[in-house]
Motif scaffolding. Sequence first.
Motif, PDB file in Angstrom:
ATOM      1  N   ALA A  33       0.832  -1.208   0.000  1.00 19.29           N
ATOM      2  CA  ALA A  33       0.000   0.000   0.000  1.00 19.29           C
ATOM      3  C   ALA A  33       0.868   1.260   0.000  1.00 19.29           C
ATOM      4  O   ALA A  33       0.552   2.231  -0.703  1.00 19.29           O
ATOM      5  CB  ALA A  33      -0.948  -0.008   1.198  1.00 19.29           C
ATOM      6  N   ASP A  53     -11.416   2.663  -3.206  1.00 24.17           N
ATOM      7  CA  ASP A  53     -10.863   1.908  -2.064  1.00 24.17           C
ATOM      8  C   ASP A  53      -9.619   1.102  -2.451  1.00 24.17           C
ATOM      9  O   ASP A  53      -9.245   0.160  -1.753  1.00 24.17           O
ATOM     10  CB  ASP A  53     -11.923   0.972  -1.487  1.00 24.17           C
ATOM     11  CG  ASP A  53     -12.320  -0.141  -2.454  1.00 24.17           C
ATOM     12  OD1 ASP A  53     -11.989  -0.046  -3.660  1.00 24.17           O
ATOM     13  OD2 ASP A  53     -12.956  -1.110  -2.005  1.00 24.17           O
ATOM     14  N   GLU A  56      -7.185   0.233   0.321  1.00 25.36           N
ATOM     15  CA  GLU A  56      -7.751  -0.131   1.625  1.00 25.36           C
ATOM     16  C   GLU A  56      -7.479  -1.603   1.940  1.00 25.36           C
ATOM     17  O   GLU A  56      -7.367  -2.433   1.048  1.00 25.36           O
ATOM     18  CB  GLU A  56      -9.256   0.132   1.648  1.00 25.36           C
ATOM     19  CG  GLU A  56      -9.631   1.590   1.426  1.00 25.36           C
ATOM     20  CD  GLU A  56      -9.114   2.503   2.523  1.00 25.36           C
ATOM     21  OE1 GLU A  56      -9.133   2.087   3.698  1.00 25.36           O
ATOM     22  OE2 GLU A  56      -8.684   3.632   2.193  1.00 25.36           O
ATOM     23  N   ARG A  57      -7.427  -1.919   3.224  1.00 22.24           N
ATOM     24  CA  ARG A  57      -7.145  -3.288   3.671  1.00 22.24           C
ATOM     25  C   ARG A  57      -8.210  -4.278   3.179  1.00 22.24           C
ATOM     26  O   ARG A  57      -7.892  -5.405   2.816  1.00 22.24           O
ATOM     27  CB  ARG A  57      -7.012  -3.343   5.193  1.00 22.24           C
ATOM     28  CG  ARG A  57      -6.452  -4.659   5.688  1.00 22.24           C
ATOM     29  CD  ARG A  57      -6.189  -4.637   7.172  1.00 22.24           C
ATOM     30  NE  ARG A  57      -5.145  -3.717   7.561  1.00 22.24           N
ATOM     31  CZ  ARG A  57      -3.840  -4.000   7.587  1.00 22.24           C
ATOM     32  NH1 ARG A  57      -3.421  -5.191   7.206  1.00 22.24           N
ATOM     33  NH2 ARG A  57      -2.965  -3.118   7.987  1.00 22.24           N
ATOM     34  N   THR A  58      -9.472  -3.865   3.135  1.00 21.99           N
ATOM     35  CA  THR A  58     -10.536  -4.760   2.669  1.00 21.99           C
ATOM     36  C   THR A  58     -10.317  -5.129   1.198  1.00 21.99           C
ATOM     37  O   THR A  58     -10.444  -6.291   0.809  1.00 21.99           O
ATOM     38  CB  THR A  58     -11.915  -4.097   2.848  1.00 21.99           C
ATOM     39  OG1 THR A  58     -12.081  -3.771   4.226  1.00 21.99           O
ATOM     40  CG2 THR A  58     -13.027  -5.018   2.419  1.00 21.99           C
TER      41      THR A  58
END
Length: 195
Positions: A33, A53, A56-58
């Motif tokens: 990231a 997103d 994003e971690r998701t």
Amino acid sequence: MFALPFIRRETRALEGEKVRLRLPQIGDYREWAELRAASRAFLEPWEPRWMPDELERTAWRLRINHYRQDHAQGCAMAFFIFEKCHGKLAGGITLGNIRHGVSRSAQIGYWIGQPYGGQGLMTDAVKTLSRFAFGELKLHRIEAACIPENIRSVRVLEKAGFRREGLLRSYLKINGIWQDHYLYARIVDDDLPAM
């Protein structure tokens, strides 16, 4: 689905002269990231439009699950590129659309973080993955496509022994625009340039 015999679930890391390629792991999130965020302006002109997103971690978990499913089904293998000297994540490379039978072919796609561009890491990664594809996977042909204006990518492919075969009109939607791409390919009988 079941794992096809030509791709082992425990795929080993691949060693090049300057790089080490290994399958992405869930614990790579932070380094991935940070590199992608720092390189966004460098990467966006050459990639599909980023989702809101994207980092994003998701979204990362979904990406890892997608990589694992493709690997298990034998249709693609994603690798992260680590520079050998410091072990830092430098980019990614994927062997996708793997086909056996009468085709025995695949496509290579790749990205590199801005701090690592111009150091020969991607050329080494493409050569290393090509050796694996022709050797262990017994493929006959590997293709890659790049936007004609992406001079760096053109140089990578040519230095890695790929030959330009033509122009694919309006081939991929990159950064929101349908773009023409040069088609490059290597076949197993082509001489692989020295490391």
